[in-house]
Design a protein around this motif. Structure first.
Motif, PDB file in Angstrom:
ATOM      1  N   THR A  13       0.849  -1.179   0.000  1.00  0.00           N
ATOM      2  CA  THR A  13       0.000   0.000   0.000  1.00  0.00           C
ATOM      3  C   THR A  13       0.885   1.229   0.000  1.00  0.00           C
ATOM      4  O   THR A  13       1.675   1.420   0.905  1.00  0.00           O
ATOM      5  CB  THR A  13      -0.908   0.029   1.241  1.00  0.00           C
ATOM      6  N   GLN A 429      -4.836  -4.590  -8.398  1.00  0.00           N
ATOM      7  CA  GLN A 429      -4.431  -3.346  -7.728  1.00  0.00           C
ATOM      8  C   GLN A 429      -5.684  -2.533  -7.435  1.00  0.00           C
ATOM      9  O   GLN A 429      -6.479  -2.242  -8.331  1.00  0.00           O
ATOM     10  CB  GLN A 429      -3.495  -2.515  -8.602  1.00  0.00           C
ATOM     11  N   ARG A 431      -7.025   1.084  -6.015  1.00  0.00           N
ATOM     12  CA  ARG A 431      -6.530   2.460  -5.859  1.00  0.00           C
ATOM     13  C   ARG A 431      -7.586   3.325  -5.175  1.00  0.00           C
ATOM     14  O   ARG A 431      -8.776   3.248  -5.508  1.00  0.00           O
ATOM     15  CB  ARG A 431      -6.193   3.065  -7.228  1.00  0.00           C
ATOM     16  N   VAL A 442      -3.438   9.566  -6.808  1.00  0.00           N
ATOM     17  CA  VAL A 442      -3.750   8.385  -6.015  1.00  0.00           C
ATOM     18  C   VAL A 442      -3.290   8.613  -4.580  1.00  0.00           C
ATOM     19  O   VAL A 442      -2.140   8.968  -4.337  1.00  0.00           O
ATOM     20  CB  VAL A 442      -3.062   7.128  -6.587  1.00  0.00           C
ATOM     21  N   GLN A 444      -3.740   6.101  -2.065  1.00  0.00           N
ATOM     22  CA  GLN A 444      -3.154   4.829  -1.666  1.00  0.00           C
ATOM     23  C   GLN A 444      -3.412   3.782  -2.739  1.00  0.00           C
ATOM     24  O   GLN A 444      -4.401   3.855  -3.464  1.00  0.00           O
ATOM     25  CB  GLN A 444      -3.748   4.331  -0.347  1.00  0.00           C
ATOM     26  N   THR A 445      -2.527   2.816  -2.823  1.00  0.00           N
ATOM     27  CA  THR A 445      -2.761   1.642  -3.654  1.00  0.00           C
ATOM     28  C   THR A 445      -2.496   0.391  -2.834  1.00  0.00           C
ATOM     29  O   THR A 445      -1.642   0.376  -1.944  1.00  0.00           O
ATOM     30  CB  THR A 445      -1.859   1.605  -4.906  1.00  0.00           C
ATOM     31  N   SER A 446      -3.228  -0.653  -3.129  1.00  0.00           N
ATOM     32  CA  SER A 446      -3.003  -1.949  -2.503  1.00  0.00           C
ATOM     33  C   SER A 446      -2.975  -2.993  -3.600  1.00  0.00           C
ATOM     34  O   SER A 446      -3.958  -3.182  -4.310  1.00  0.00           O
ATOM     35  CB  SER A 446      -4.122  -2.268  -1.507  1.00  0.00           C
ATOM     36  N   THR A 447      -1.837  -3.649  -3.761  1.00  0.00           N
ATOM     37  CA  THR A 447      -1.656  -4.623  -4.836  1.00  0.00           C
ATOM     38  C   THR A 447      -1.512  -6.024  -4.262  1.00  0.00           C
ATOM     39  O   THR A 447      -0.691  -6.262  -3.386  1.00  0.00           O
ATOM     40  CB  THR A 447      -0.422  -4.280  -5.689  1.00  0.00           C
TER      41      THR A 447
END
Length: 464
Positions: A13, A429, A431, A442, A444-447
């Protein structure tokens, strides 16, 4: 059941920060006023120490021809310009009560104060000569200002005023609304529908739009406490409602203008921008304070994290970016598993309407992916590029948390890629964006990466 092991290899994240104050594709917030010195600058200047967040983060100064033409304007415009970090100005004028030449003089006054006149709007009428005058010194968007209560609630309709307004919008850069919040509060002559449709007409035409949040109660009496003193808190409440209702109708403009209007008739508190507990104040600058935070979000407030199935370690820093990375794999011996994400608003005072979107990479069609929130499927919204717009019942109110679920199902007819060294792992992913107008940024990102494997394969953690 055909058992396979579905193994989550990575969750990361990233939090990304962006400075406020520069014009971009994001919704912009201008603040100021006009008609007279009281509205245009007096309250702003006398209380300058009490609205510093807005000064630093607003898109610029909003003013009009009546104020800029006053004899005391040059010094006061300079003082206002000195307060704003962003040296942009939005200049509103009037076709009938100002000439082409006078508009050029007014634009030069703003430029002389070190302001970049980024937008102009013109009320009542517009022609090619006035557009040219309003692009004096350099090109800028010229918007035609409409009274949204005079078009029978529909800019697309056959009302004669709507037909006239469309003809003017079509020759310039878009539309601006005249926005006395007293009329908004009572929905005088379908002002609300007229405003939504004006914004959407501009959008459909590939043009820009401005919605004004003006103090004036327009004789409705609905701002007045005991019909004696004008209430800044009522203005704040109604202006906030106006913003939220535009969001609910997918009618968010390019620009919001917080305007102190008709101070000769009604006077409102200009400052402070916030109360001692940090909440937005019931003032003119309080409206802008709330609006900027609501639109742009803050890294400490909006949060997206996997809520179960993974142990997450926070604050692995790389430059200005903070990564949250998994400390271990999660292995599930089943064809289907569900991951859950918490979407949280940690701010005690500001409500948000974020957008959450997803990209799925599954080149060999190993999995089926389905998103849901509040028990409702939202896979299409999440994955079609536009994202899930969290308005209406999905809003994140202060302290609110909502759970987003991702159900992953093993496609048993897919080719197993465990032994293919050139294979790229399937991944999802997710976003988080602060607002529908903030899709270029963006928060936050969580992949999450997936791999199917046999029972005897040794699990390894891979950080991407």
């Amino acid at each position: 059941m055909n058992y396979h092991k579905s193994r989550l290899l990575t969750v990361g994240t990233a939090l990304l920060g962006v400075a406020f104050g520069n014009l971009s594709n994001a919704a912009q917030v201008f603040i100021g006023g006009g008609d007279n010195s009281t509205a245009a600058w007096a309250g702003y200047l006398s209380g300058s120490a009490n609205w510093t967040f807005v000064q630093q983060n607003a898109s610029g100064y909003y003013t009009n021809n009546f104020a800029v033409a006053k004899s005391d304007a040059p010094a006061n415009i300079q003082a206002m310009a000195n307060l704003f970090t962003s040296k942009n100005a939005f200049y509103e004028t009037d076709f009938q009560r100002t000439t082409d030449f006078a508009d050029k003089v007014n634009i030069d006054r703003l430029i002389s104060a070190g302001l970049r006149v980024a937008y102009t709007s013109c009320n009542k009428d517009l022609d090619g000569d006035r557009i040219t005058a309003l692009q004096w010194r350099y090109w800028r968007p010229v918007l035609f200002m409409v009274p949204p209560w005079q078009i029978s609630g529909n800019m697309f309709g056959s009302d004669p005023t709507a037909v006239f307004d469309r003809s003017k919008i079509n020759i310039c850069s878009g539309v601006a609304t005249d926005g006395p919040m007293g009329y908004w509060n009572t929905n005088f002559q379908q002002m609300r529908e007229g405003s939504y449709s004006s914004v959407n007409y501009a959008k459909n035409s590939g043009k820009q739009s401005m919605v004004m949040l003006a103090t004036y109660s327009a004789g409705t009496g609905h701002y007045v406490a005991g019909n004696l003193a004008v209430s800044g808190q009522n203005y704040y409440n109604i202006a906030r409602q106006c913003v939220l209702m535009h969001e609910n109708q997918n009618a968010v403009p390019t620009v919001w203008a917080v305007s102190y209007y008709a101070a000769q008739l009604e006077q409102y508190p200009v400052t402070p921008e916030k109360n001692t507990n940090g909440s937005p104040a019931g003032t003119i600058t309080g409206v802008a304070y709330w609006l900027i935070k609501h639109l742009r979000g803050e890294l400490a407030s909006l949060d997206l994290k996997p809520s179960d199935g993974l142990i997450v370690k926070a604050d692995a820093k790389e430059g200005a970016t903070v990564h949250h990375v998994a400390t271990q794999d999660t292995t599930v011996s089943c064809n289907t598993q569900t991951l859950r994400y918490d979407l949280s608003n940690n701010d005690p005072h500001i409500d948000y309407a974020p957008v959450v979107a997803a990209s799925i990479h599954d080149p060999k069609n190993e999995f089926k992916f389905a998103f849901s929130i509040g028990g409702k499927d939202c896979t299409k919204e999440m994955t079609d590029g536009g994202g899930l717009n969290m308005v209406r019942e999905l809003r994140l109110m202060p302290g609110d948390k909502k759970e987003l679920s991702l159900t992953v199902t093993r496609n048993t007819t897919a080719q197993n890629a465990d032994t293919d060294s050139s294979f790229t792992l399937p991944s999802v992913q997710v976003r988080l964006h602060a607002h529908s107008t903030e899709m270029d940024r963006v928060i936050q990102t969580s992949t999450v990466e997936f791999k199917t494997q046999g029972a005897d394969t040794t699990a390894k953690l891979v950080l991407r």
